[in-house]
Design a protein around this motif. Structure first.
Motif, PDB file in Angstrom:
ATOM      1  N   ILE A 197       0.839  -1.203   0.000  1.00 30.97           N
ATOM      2  CA  ILE A 197       0.000   0.000   0.000  1.00 30.97           C
ATOM      3  C   ILE A 197       0.878   1.258   0.000  1.00 30.97           C
ATOM      4  O   ILE A 197       1.760   1.404   0.825  1.00 30.97           O
ATOM      5  N   SER A 198       0.622   2.117  -0.988  1.00 29.12           N
ATOM      6  CA  SER A 198       1.367   3.386  -1.044  1.00 29.12           C
ATOM      7  C   SER A 198       0.375   4.490  -1.378  1.00 29.12           C
ATOM      8  O   SER A 198      -0.828   4.244  -1.460  1.00 29.12           O
ATOM      9  N   ALA A 199       0.869   5.685  -1.610  1.00 23.95           N
ATOM     10  CA  ALA A 199      -0.025   6.820  -1.908  1.00 23.95           C
ATOM     11  C   ALA A 199      -0.867   6.529  -3.150  1.00 23.95           C
ATOM     12  O   ALA A 199      -1.972   7.048  -3.287  1.00 23.95           O
ATOM     13  N   GLN A 200      -0.320   5.688  -4.067  1.00 25.06           N
ATOM     14  CA  GLN A 200      -1.051   5.426  -5.317  1.00 25.06           C
ATOM     15  C   GLN A 200      -2.244   4.500  -5.130  1.00 25.06           C
ATOM     16  O   GLN A 200      -3.178   4.531  -5.909  1.00 25.06           O
ATOM     17  N   ASN A 201      -2.192   3.621  -4.139  1.00 27.50           N
ATOM     18  CA  ASN A 201      -3.339   2.702  -3.967  1.00 27.50           C
ATOM     19  C   ASN A 201      -3.824   2.700  -2.516  1.00 27.50           C
ATOM     20  O   ASN A 201      -3.997   1.659  -1.909  1.00 27.50           O
ATOM     21  N   LEU A 202      -4.036   3.907  -2.008  1.00 27.80           N
ATOM     22  CA  LEU A 202      -4.495   4.034  -0.613  1.00 27.80           C
ATOM     23  C   LEU A 202      -5.879   3.434  -0.398  1.00 27.80           C
ATOM     24  O   LEU A 202      -6.323   3.271   0.730  1.00 27.80           O
ATOM     25  N   SER A 203      -6.569   3.104  -1.523  1.00 30.02           N
ATOM     26  CA  SER A 203      -7.917   2.549  -1.361  1.00 30.02           C
ATOM     27  C   SER A 203      -7.865   1.045  -1.075  1.00 30.02           C
ATOM     28  O   SER A 203      -8.891   0.450  -0.742  1.00 30.02           O
ATOM     29  N   SER A 204      -6.670   0.415  -1.194  1.00 26.23           N
ATOM     30  CA  SER A 204      -6.580  -1.027  -0.880  1.00 26.23           C
ATOM     31  C   SER A 204      -6.800  -1.217   0.618  1.00 26.23           C
ATOM     32  O   SER A 204      -6.476  -0.345   1.421  1.00 26.23           O
ATOM     33  N   ARG A 205      -7.336  -2.391   0.951  1.00 28.54           N
ATOM     34  CA  ARG A 205      -7.559  -2.689   2.369  1.00 28.54           C
ATOM     35  C   ARG A 205      -6.946  -4.037   2.712  1.00 28.54           C
ATOM     36  O   ARG A 205      -6.775  -4.887   1.835  1.00 28.54           O
ATOM     37  N   LEU A 206      -6.647  -4.232   3.979  1.00 26.29           N
ATOM     38  CA  LEU A 206      -6.087  -5.504   4.427  1.00 26.29           C
ATOM     39  C   LEU A 206      -7.203  -6.533   4.528  1.00 26.29           C
ATOM     40  O   LEU A 206      -8.354  -6.172   4.801  1.00 26.29           O
TER      41      LEU A 206
END
Ligand code: ADP
Length: 465
Positions: A197-206
């Motif tokens: 997870i980085s600034a580019q895919n902050l919408s990913s969740r664990l």
């Protein structure tokens, strides 16, 4: 270097189990040896007692010379009799079984302890030494037990402990490592996902394991944190986009005006007109830059306010003084209802003035000519309550929750025309909140707006009144 948790857990598990198993092994061994000896000793004591009784009977009958025969008969009849020897005080054997003399068990001396161990022909013997007095004479009774079988069994048990404890420990350590690896594998998953997870895919969740345990709570908490970070990140990105857009527009306007005026020769009046327009745009732009800088300082915590006992009535009055001039220029009626006595709060006077000016400026800005603006202040329930009312265009219900957001304008085209960029109220809300106050708006389109600010009256500020 720190070891991974699973190895540390296994090491702890191994160490605790090793201590427990060793303690168990040692105490089991000691207990077993003790109970064997106790049983043997009891048996030996009973035998010695039997011999003692016999001596008493023979002596009482006055047949002392029959004692050796009597002892022989007695021992031959009884089990274990082969391990008996009796001597008198002078050291003469009254009876000595062949086995005892084969083993060479010595006569006891006066300081021989009651129970002794003796190695006769490599056979460990346990001996009960009893001195009895009968008819004025002393006799030494020694009854013995061959302990080889018992000690062999004990050695066997000891060997079994030496083999089984390490085996058990190894199995348990292996099992412990496997269990901790299994239990911690979701943590590895969380780590791997978190790494991507980085600034580019902050919408990913664990992934949230449905286990109802600490790991589920950890994933949920981290997801909650990601959600907040994403929201904050979106806000910042949106803010940067809005800010650059707002800055580009006046620059484009100024550039076009300048380029157009340079296309051909103009009269001094025309140049003056263009310069005046450019200047107006520049003023708006520098006001915008100042607002942006203020919010940036507020966000980074660099905006330092000086909280001192402040008379809100005085600050609001000063703001009204400026506001009334604006209202007058627009032919708007301006009314000020501020009590003459002081109302002290703990606050930063210049930022409070800024807050009141934002509200008064908005009221004047969004109220057409011939409208009214009223400013009031009162003390209510430990709060200084300031209100700015106007009879202006009002705000639609759908816009009300958003007017405090950065760059939010209820009616974009109209408000831009009136010179607003949508930052005033967000600055106002920030100032109110750092003063531990609240800001509310009540409004309806066409029937004006009421902005109400409640600031807590500080008791420590009152002391200074
Ligand atoms: P602006 O610089 O555009 O006034 P603000 O943050 O102060 O920015 O206000 C946000 C929006 O709320 C304004 O664009 C306007 O649409 C609305 N608003 C604020 N105050 C008033 C008011 N007194 N009457 C009507 N609308 C208002």
């Amino acid at each position: 270097m720190t070891l991974p948790i699973r190895l540390r857990l296994t090491a702890w598990y191994f160490a605790i189990l090793a201590v427990v198993l060793c303690a168990f092994g040692v105490s089991a061994y000691i207990e077993m040896r003790h109970s064997i000896r106790k049983t043997v000793d009891e048996e030996l004591q009973i035998r010695a007692e039997g011999v003692h009784q016999l001596i008493v009977r023979v002596i009482q009958r006055g047949q002392k010379e029959d004692l050796p025969d009597g002892l022989r008969e007695h021992t031959e009849l009884r089990q274990g009799g082969a391990l008996l020897q009796v001597s008198d005080e002078q050291g003469n054997w009254l009876y000595r079984s062949t086995v005892m003399s084969d083993y060479g068990v010595p006569r006891p001396s006066s300081n021989t302890r009651r129970i002794t161990e003796y190695l006769g022909k490599e056979v460990p013997l346990r001996i009960w030494n009893e001195k009895v007095s009968v008819g004025g004479e002393s006799y030494f009774i020694q009854s013995a037990f061959e302990m080889d079988d018992f000690y062999e069994a004990l050695d066997h048990f000891e060997l079994m402990l030496y083999i089984s404890i390490p085996t058990l420990l190894l199995c348990a350590a292996g099992g412990g490592y496997w269990i901790s690896t299994r239990a911690l594998s979701p943590v590895d998953q969380i780590t791997q996902t978190a790494r991507t997870i980085s600034a580019q895919n902050l919408s990913s969740r664990l992934l949230v394991p449905d286990t109802g345990d600490e790991l589920q709570r950890l994933s949920e908490t981290l997801n909650g944190m990601l959600e907040r970070l994403e929201a904050a990140f979106k806000k910042i990105t949106q803010f940067t986009a809005d800010a650059s857009h707002e800055l580009r527009t006046p620059v484009a306007v100024m550039r076009t005006r300048a380029e157009l005026s340079l296309r051909k020769a103009r009269s001094p009046e025309e140049y003056r007109e263009v310069i005046a327009e450019v200047l107006a745009e520049l003023e708006k732009t520098s006001a915008l830059i100042e607002q942006l800088m203020f919010l940036a300082r507020a966000d980074s915590g660099a905006e330092t306010l000086h909280f001192t006992p402040t008379n809100v009535a005085e600050v609001l009055h000063e703001a009204c003084h400026q506001g009334s001039a604006l209202a007058e220029a627009k032919q708007i009626g301006f009314k000020e209802q501020i009590p003459s006595d002081s109302l002290w709060i703990l606050g930063d006077a210049s930022s409070l003035r800024r807050l009141f000016l934002i509200l008064i400026d908005n009221a004047v800005k969004y109220t057409p000519a011939n409208g009214r603006v009223e400013v009031s202040l009162q003390r209510n329930d430990g709060f200084a309550v300031a209100e700015v009312r106007d009879t202006g265009i009002g705000i639609a219900e759908a816009d009300l929750p958003n007017v405090f957001e950065r760059f939010y304008r209820a009616d974009k085209a109209r408000t831009r025309e009136l010179g607003g960029v949508g930052l005033g109220l967000s600055i106002g809300r920030w100032i109110t909140e750092v003063h531990a106050g609240t800001i509310e708006v009540h409004s309806a389109p066409g029937s004006g707006s009421i902005f109400q600010i409640r600031l807590p009256i500080s008791s420590s500020a009152n002391i200074n009144t």
